[in-house]
Write an enzyme that holds these catalytic residues in place. Structure first.
Site, PDB file in Angstrom:
ATOM      1  N   HIS A  30       0.815  -1.215   0.000  1.00 16.50           N
ATOM      2  CA  HIS A  30       0.000   0.000   0.000  1.00 16.50           C
ATOM      3  C   HIS A  30       0.851   1.270   0.000  1.00 16.50           C
ATOM      4  O   HIS A  30       1.926   1.316   0.574  1.00 16.50           O
ATOM      5  CB  HIS A  30      -0.934   0.009   1.217  1.00 16.50           C
ATOM      6  CG  HIS A  30      -0.207  -0.056   2.532  1.00 16.50           C
ATOM      7  ND1 HIS A  30       0.293   1.050   3.168  1.00 16.50           N
ATOM      8  CD2 HIS A  30       0.107  -1.113   3.319  1.00 16.50           C
ATOM      9  CE1 HIS A  30       0.867   0.687   4.297  1.00 16.50           C
ATOM     10  NE2 HIS A  30       0.775  -0.615   4.413  1.00 16.50           N
ATOM     11  N   ASP A  31       0.362   2.272  -0.694  1.00 20.75           N
ATOM     12  CA  ASP A  31       0.977   3.603  -0.724  1.00 20.75           C
ATOM     13  C   ASP A  31       2.367   3.620  -1.335  1.00 20.75           C
ATOM     14  O   ASP A  31       3.147   4.536  -1.079  1.00 20.75           O
ATOM     15  CB  ASP A  31       1.013   4.225   0.683  1.00 20.75           C
ATOM     16  CG  ASP A  31      -0.354   4.327   1.309  1.00 20.75           C
ATOM     17  OD1 ASP A  31      -1.129   5.206   0.902  1.00 20.75           O
ATOM     18  OD2 ASP A  31      -0.665   3.506   2.199  1.00 20.75           O
ATOM     19  N   GLY A  42       4.999  -1.331   2.312  1.00 20.36           N
ATOM     20  CA  GLY A  42       4.227  -0.120   2.137  1.00 20.36           C
ATOM     21  C   GLY A  42       5.080   1.137   2.113  1.00 20.36           C
ATOM     22  O   GLY A  42       6.172   1.185   2.672  1.00 20.36           O
TER      23      GLY A  42
END
Length: 269
Positions: A128-129, A146
């Protein structure tokens, strides 16, 4: 792109599943048993191979190719995630090969992004991100936790592992099986466990059209920052006084290192 749910000239296999909310552009190909989920947008000329999955909230630019078994837009693997609306965005012309996974973002940035004309080879994972620039190449099996940032035209070899929040600078080259727990500065080669720096990515820079004068100035910056007896803060300060700041890439290297130190991640040596 068509303003309706489906564009013209598409080849959608009869076993594929397309959510009613999905928007597909013109000349899109969707293979057998592929799934396009809720709130997904597929640009013109995209190709989804058999069993590819766009789980939800995915935006594909024009001409993106998604390999067999790849899953884009899965939930972030973050215990703090509470179902917020977050996204995956893939830029024009990017190729994502077989069995790659790209998770949606969290409230930290609300999206995971891959730029234009990138190549993610088989079994790559983006947490994520993560935010990738343009023309990034990642070889088979590399894994990104992430919040990892990879800048334009960086090249990552196979089976590398990236700690959360690290950055990889533009035109950097990461050797195979490297554990990247600190930032990898731009224009340099890095490899090993722990990661160490091995000078300029000379071949890559020459292929990208860097002239001899720029390479010379980058070598001076590398020696001052990473091969002198100075601590990094002192080296950056001296570099701003002594190096040729008319060369944009020298300024970029100094800025990158300064930010790495200031933000507490550090850089490989």
């Amino acid at each position: 792109m068509s303003s309706t749910a489906v564009g013209e000239g598409m080849g959608i296999h009869p076993t594929a599943i397309v959510h009613p909310d999905a928007v597909l552009g013109d000349n899109v190909t969707v293979g057998a048993y592929a799934i396009i989920g809720e709130n997904c947008t597929v640009g013109d000329d995209c190709v989804l191979a058999p069993r590819a999955v766009l789980e939800r909230n995915v935006r594909l630019g024009r001409g993106v190719k998604v390999g067999i078994g790849t899953v884009l837009g899965g939930d972030p693997q973050d215990l703090k995630f509470r179902g917020e609306e977050t996204w995956v965005e893939i830029g024009d012309g990017t190729v994502i090969r077989e069995y790659t996974t790209v998770n949606r973002g969290t409230t930290q940035s609300y999206k995971t992004t891959v730029g234009r004309n990138c190549l993610l080879m088989s079994y790559v994972h983006l947490g994520h991100d993560c935010h990738f620039g343009d023309y990034v190449i990642v070889s088979n099996g590399s894994q990104f936790a992430g919040h990892v940032t990879v800048e334009d035209r960086a090249i990552v070899s196979g089976l590398c592992a990236f700690h959360q929040f690290v950055r990889v600078g533009r035109h950097a080259f990461i050797g195979g099986m490297t554990r990247v727990a600190k930032d990898a500065p731009p224009f340099l080669r890095a490899s090993g466990n722990p990661m160490k720096l091995y000078g300029l990515n000379t071949i890559g820079l020459q292929r990208s059209g860097f002239d001899d004068d720029t390479l010379h100035e980058l070598k001076r910056a590398y020696r001052l920052l990473f091969r002198s007896e100075l601590i990094l803060t002192q080296a950056v300060e001296r570099g701003r006084a002594e190096l040729n700041l008319d060369v944009e890439q020298v300024r970029q290297m100094l800025d990158f290192v300064e930010a790495s130190v200031r933000e507490g991640r550090g850089v490989g040596f």
